[in-house]
Design an enzyme around this catalytic site. Structure first.
Site, PDB file in Angstrom:
ATOM      1  N   GLY A 108       2.306  -5.021  -7.118  1.00  0.00           N
ATOM      2  CA  GLY A 108       0.920  -4.561  -7.272  1.00  0.00           C
ATOM      3  C   GLY A 108       0.470  -3.736  -6.078  1.00  0.00           C
ATOM      4  N   ARG A 132       2.208   5.645   6.296  1.00  0.00           N
ATOM      5  CA  ARG A 132       1.954   6.626   7.363  1.00  0.00           C
ATOM      6  C   ARG A 132       2.520   6.128   8.694  1.00  0.00           C
ATOM      7  NH1 ARG A 132      -1.910   6.704  11.220  1.00  0.00           N
ATOM      8  NH2 ARG A 132      -2.695   8.710  12.008  1.00  0.00           N
ATOM      9  N   VAL A 180       4.856   3.848   9.279  1.00  0.00           N
ATOM     10  CA  VAL A 180       6.331   3.812   9.264  1.00  0.00           C
ATOM     11  C   VAL A 180       6.869   5.228   9.495  1.00  0.00           C
ATOM     12  CG1 VAL A 180       8.348   3.463   7.757  1.00  0.00           C
ATOM     13  CG2 VAL A 180       6.504   1.753   7.794  1.00  0.00           C
ATOM     14  N   ARG A 207       7.222  -1.990 -10.918  1.00  0.00           N
ATOM     15  CA  ARG A 207       8.159  -3.102 -10.966  1.00  0.00           C
ATOM     16  C   ARG A 207       9.464  -2.519 -11.491  1.00  0.00           C
ATOM     17  NH1 ARG A 207       3.041  -5.555 -11.614  1.00  0.00           N
ATOM     18  NH2 ARG A 207       2.809  -6.861  -9.765  1.00  0.00           N
ATOM     19  N   ASP A 221       6.128 -11.321  -2.647  1.00  0.00           N
ATOM     20  CA  ASP A 221       7.318 -12.177  -2.626  1.00  0.00           C
ATOM     21  C   ASP A 221       8.463 -11.629  -3.475  1.00  0.00           C
ATOM     22  OD1 ASP A 221       6.250 -13.973  -0.903  1.00  0.00           O
ATOM     23  OD2 ASP A 221       5.673 -15.438  -2.432  1.00  0.00           O
ATOM     24  N   THR A 252      -0.565  -7.168  -0.519  1.00  0.00           N
ATOM     25  CA  THR A 252      -1.176  -7.692  -1.744  1.00  0.00           C
ATOM     26  C   THR A 252      -2.614  -8.089  -1.446  1.00  0.00           C
ATOM     27  OG1 THR A 252      -1.246  -9.575  -3.270  1.00  0.00           O
ATOM     28  CG2 THR A 252      -0.050  -9.929  -1.251  1.00  0.00           C
ATOM     29  N   ASP A 270      -4.216 -10.452  -2.761  1.00  0.00           N
ATOM     30  CA  ASP A 270      -4.452 -11.886  -2.991  1.00  0.00           C
ATOM     31  C   ASP A 270      -4.266 -12.776  -1.766  1.00  0.00           C
ATOM     32  OD1 ASP A 270      -4.968 -11.336  -5.605  1.00  0.00           O
ATOM     33  OD2 ASP A 270      -3.004 -11.937  -6.357  1.00  0.00           O
ATOM     34  N   ASP A 319      -1.649 -14.135  -0.897  1.00  0.00           N
ATOM     35  CA  ASP A 319      -0.877 -15.298  -1.361  1.00  0.00           C
ATOM     36  C   ASP A 319       0.587 -15.257  -0.906  1.00  0.00           C
ATOM     37  OD1 ASP A 319      -0.140 -13.178  -2.938  1.00  0.00           O
ATOM     38  OD2 ASP A 319      -0.190 -14.286  -4.821  1.00  0.00           O
ATOM     39  N   ARG A 366     -30.831 -16.076 -14.471  1.00  0.00           N
ATOM     40  CA  ARG A 366     -29.544 -16.372 -15.097  1.00  0.00           C
ATOM     41  C   ARG A 366     -28.578 -17.047 -14.136  1.00  0.00           C
ATOM     42  NH1 ARG A 366     -28.664 -10.593 -17.691  1.00  0.00           N
ATOM     43  NH2 ARG A 366     -29.694 -10.989 -19.665  1.00  0.00           N
ATOM     44  N   ARG A 425      -4.246 -14.756  -9.046  1.00  0.00           N
ATOM     45  CA  ARG A 425      -3.568 -15.458 -10.149  1.00  0.00           C
ATOM     46  C   ARG A 425      -3.001 -16.792  -9.675  1.00  0.00           C
ATOM     47  NH1 ARG A 425       0.896 -11.953 -12.590  1.00  0.00           N
ATOM     48  NH2 ARG A 425      -0.047 -10.622 -11.048  1.00  0.00           N
ATOM     49  N   LYS A 445     -35.287 -23.009  -7.777  1.00  0.00           N
ATOM     50  CA  LYS A 445     -34.215 -22.001  -7.768  1.00  0.00           C
ATOM     51  C   LYS A 445     -34.128 -21.381  -9.167  1.00  0.00           C
ATOM     52  CE  LYS A 445     -29.514 -21.479  -6.076  1.00  0.00           C
ATOM     53  NZ  LYS A 445     -29.837 -20.462  -5.077  1.00  0.00           N
ATOM     54  N   HIS A 484     -31.708 -18.585 -10.003  1.00  0.00           N
ATOM     55  CA  HIS A 484     -30.463 -17.880 -10.345  1.00  0.00           C
ATOM     56  C   HIS A 484     -29.295 -18.517  -9.605  1.00  0.00           C
ATOM     57  CE1 HIS A 484     -31.614 -16.052  -6.586  1.00  0.00           C
ATOM     58  NE2 HIS A 484     -30.378 -15.630  -6.446  1.00  0.00           N
ATOM     59  N   ARG A 516     -23.764 -15.842 -17.977  1.00  0.00           N
ATOM     60  CA  ARG A 516     -22.925 -14.694 -18.356  1.00  0.00           C
ATOM     61  C   ARG A 516     -21.691 -14.643 -17.456  1.00  0.00           C
ATOM     62  NH1 ARG A 516     -26.140 -10.328 -20.705  1.00  0.00           N
ATOM     63  NH2 ARG A 516     -27.617 -11.430 -22.039  1.00  0.00           N
TER      64      ARG A 516
HETATM   65  P1  ADP Z   1       5.435  -8.639  -5.821  1.00  0.00           P
HETATM   66  O1  ADP Z   1       6.370  -7.956  -4.873  1.00  0.00           O
HETATM   67  O2  ADP Z   1       4.043  -8.131  -5.673  1.00  0.00           O
HETATM   68  O3  ADP Z   1       5.574 -10.133  -5.767  1.00  0.00           O
HETATM   69  P2  ADP Z   1       6.973  -8.586  -8.301  1.00  0.00           P
HETATM   70  O4  ADP Z   1       7.221 -10.043  -8.293  1.00  0.00           O
HETATM   71  O5  ADP Z   1       6.617  -7.933  -9.585  1.00  0.00           O
HETATM   72  O6  ADP Z   1       5.802  -8.159  -7.298  1.00  0.00           O
HETATM   73  O7  ADP Z   1       8.274  -7.891  -7.724  1.00  0.00           O
HETATM   74  C1  ADP Z   1       8.340  -6.504  -7.526  1.00  0.00           C
HETATM   75  C2  ADP Z   1       9.757  -6.026  -7.731  1.00  0.00           C
HETATM   76  O8  ADP Z   1      10.626  -6.672  -6.804  1.00  0.00           O
HETATM   77  C3  ADP Z   1      10.367  -6.341  -9.080  1.00  0.00           C
HETATM   78  O9  ADP Z   1       9.993  -5.451 -10.083  1.00  0.00           O
HETATM   79  C4  ADP Z   1      11.840  -6.213  -8.767  1.00  0.00           C
HETATM   80  O10 ADP Z   1      12.230  -4.872  -8.654  1.00  0.00           O
HETATM   81  C5  ADP Z   1      11.912  -6.828  -7.393  1.00  0.00           C
HETATM   82  N1  ADP Z   1      12.258  -8.258  -7.520  1.00  0.00           N
HETATM   83  C6  ADP Z   1      11.458  -9.282  -7.867  1.00  0.00           C
HETATM   84  N2  ADP Z   1      12.132 -10.450  -7.898  1.00  0.00           N
HETATM   85  C7  ADP Z   1      13.404 -10.142  -7.570  1.00  0.00           C
HETATM   86  C8  ADP Z   1      14.597 -10.905  -7.418  1.00  0.00           C
HETATM   87  N3  ADP Z   1      14.606 -12.238  -7.617  1.00  0.00           N
HETATM   88  N4  ADP Z   1      15.724 -10.254  -7.059  1.00  0.00           N
HETATM   89  C9  ADP Z   1      15.707  -8.925  -6.846  1.00  0.00           C
HETATM   90  N5  ADP Z   1      14.625  -8.151  -6.975  1.00  0.00           N
HETATM   91  C10 ADP Z   1      13.479  -8.739  -7.332  1.00  0.00           C
END
Ligand code: ADP
Length: 320
Positions: free
Chosen positions: A12, A22, A24, A73, A104, A126, A128, A130, A163, A172, A214, A216, A244
């Protein structure tokens, strides 16, 4: 001969990815390296969608959201055949190291490619926040500020109409955005995956607050909880207050990065090139105790990050 490296963004998108690209590029060029921009994540490595970057290629991008080398991806990269194609492309172009900005999943790919002889360094990108090995991810601060501004606007209309507004924010798998934004907008309640919630209690608090004048209410829900419409319906039924739902969605992923995102992305980008220059790969760059550091990718993926219970408690303490 000076080194050749590549940079790619994967998974994402997040505001600040451009600042990282930039940093890098400019750091590598200043060290006499050759730099390739690999487009659309690992896809670019497999299909050769790669452009050489010079100092001007990354001009005027530090203030822009998204990523100028695109992101995607790439399923093929999960398999040996895809990894071998990527490795062959690196050998063809003389690419000895790659900086991968992503989450990850992207780091797993970076570990796989490092194991096949191409040093990869992951940068956490990211909104998030996370990623376990780091206190901070590139894009997080911008997303927080965007969500906060949007909810401030929603409060104006909630107040005018007596409201309750249930706002779903991104996250997520994690409630970091939800809990921090809830704190920043003065929400009446926050609902995240990390802490069990009691809707009856929230409704009772709202009803009690109504008797004290209060008019809202704002309830922030993390995306991962997955039922913000249902929550709004229940609040309306139990309190009699019109409720809503607004789902903020991808608006939180865009926009010009904040100071923090630009600075962290720049620092991490410089740091990553220095690792590659030393011949180091299979590392993730992160933030620990507010300092940039690096950690082995497998170790990074196995780490656990605590939820911010202190912020969660502060939301509840100051809610009414
Ligand atoms: P994020 O990097 O944000 O966690 P994804 O989980 O969609 O997003 O992973 C991004 C890309 O990284 C995937 O489309 C794929 O190319 C690569 N990738 C993800 N998991 C693996 C894995 N277990 N082994 C090799 N490449 C992976």
């Amino acid at each position: 001969m000076a080194m050749t490296i590549g940079v790619l963004t994967s998974g994402g998108d997040a505001p600040g990815m451009n600042a990282a690209v930039r940093a890098v590029t400019r750091t590598a060029l200043s060290k006499g390296m050759k730099v390739y921009g690999i487009r659309r994540g690992y896809n670019g490595l497999i299909n050769g969608d790669i452009v050489e970057l010079n100092a001007r290629s990354v001009s005027g991008i530090i203030q822009r959201g998204g990523t100028c080398i695109y992101t995607a991806r790439c399923d093929e990269f999960r398999y040996e055949e895809g990894l071998q194609k990527a490795k062959a492309k690196c050998e063809e172009l003389g690419i000895e190291g790659i900086v991968v900005v992503g989450g990850d999943g992207s780091f797993r790919g970076a570990a796989d490619l490092s194991a096949r002889g191409i040093n990869c360094i992951g940068l956490p990108g990211t909104i998030d926040n996370d990623i376990q090995c780091t206190e901070y991810t590139i894009g997080y601060d911008t997303a927080l500020n965007t969500a906060m501004e949007m909810i401030d606007k929603l409060r104006d209309t909630a107040e005018s109409h007596d409201r309750c507004t249930v706002v779903e924010v991104m996250g997520r798998n994690a409630g970091y955005i939800a809990v921090n934004v809830a704190c920043a907008v003065g929400a009446e309640a926050v609902i995240t995956l990390e802490v069990p919630y009691d809707l009856d209690k929230i409704c009772a608090d709202i009803t009690e607050a109504k008797t004290s004048g209060k008019n809202h209410y704002i309830v922030v829900v993390a995306e991962g909880v997955g039922n913000s419409e249902k929550i709004a319906k229940e609040i309306q039924e139990k309190t009699g207050i019109e409720s809503r739902t607004t789902i903020l969605g991808h608006v939180q992923r865009g926009g010009s990065p904040t100071v923090r995102d630009r600075v962290v992305a720049t620092q991490m980008g410089c740091y990553a090139v220095e690792l590659l220059e030393k011949g180091i790969g299979n590392r993730v760059v992160g933030m620990k105790d507010n300092k940039i550091y690096d950690v082995d990718i497998q170790e990074a993926l196995a780490m656990k990050k605590p939820f911010e219970m202190d912020v969660y408690n502060a939301v509840n303490m100051t809610a009414f």
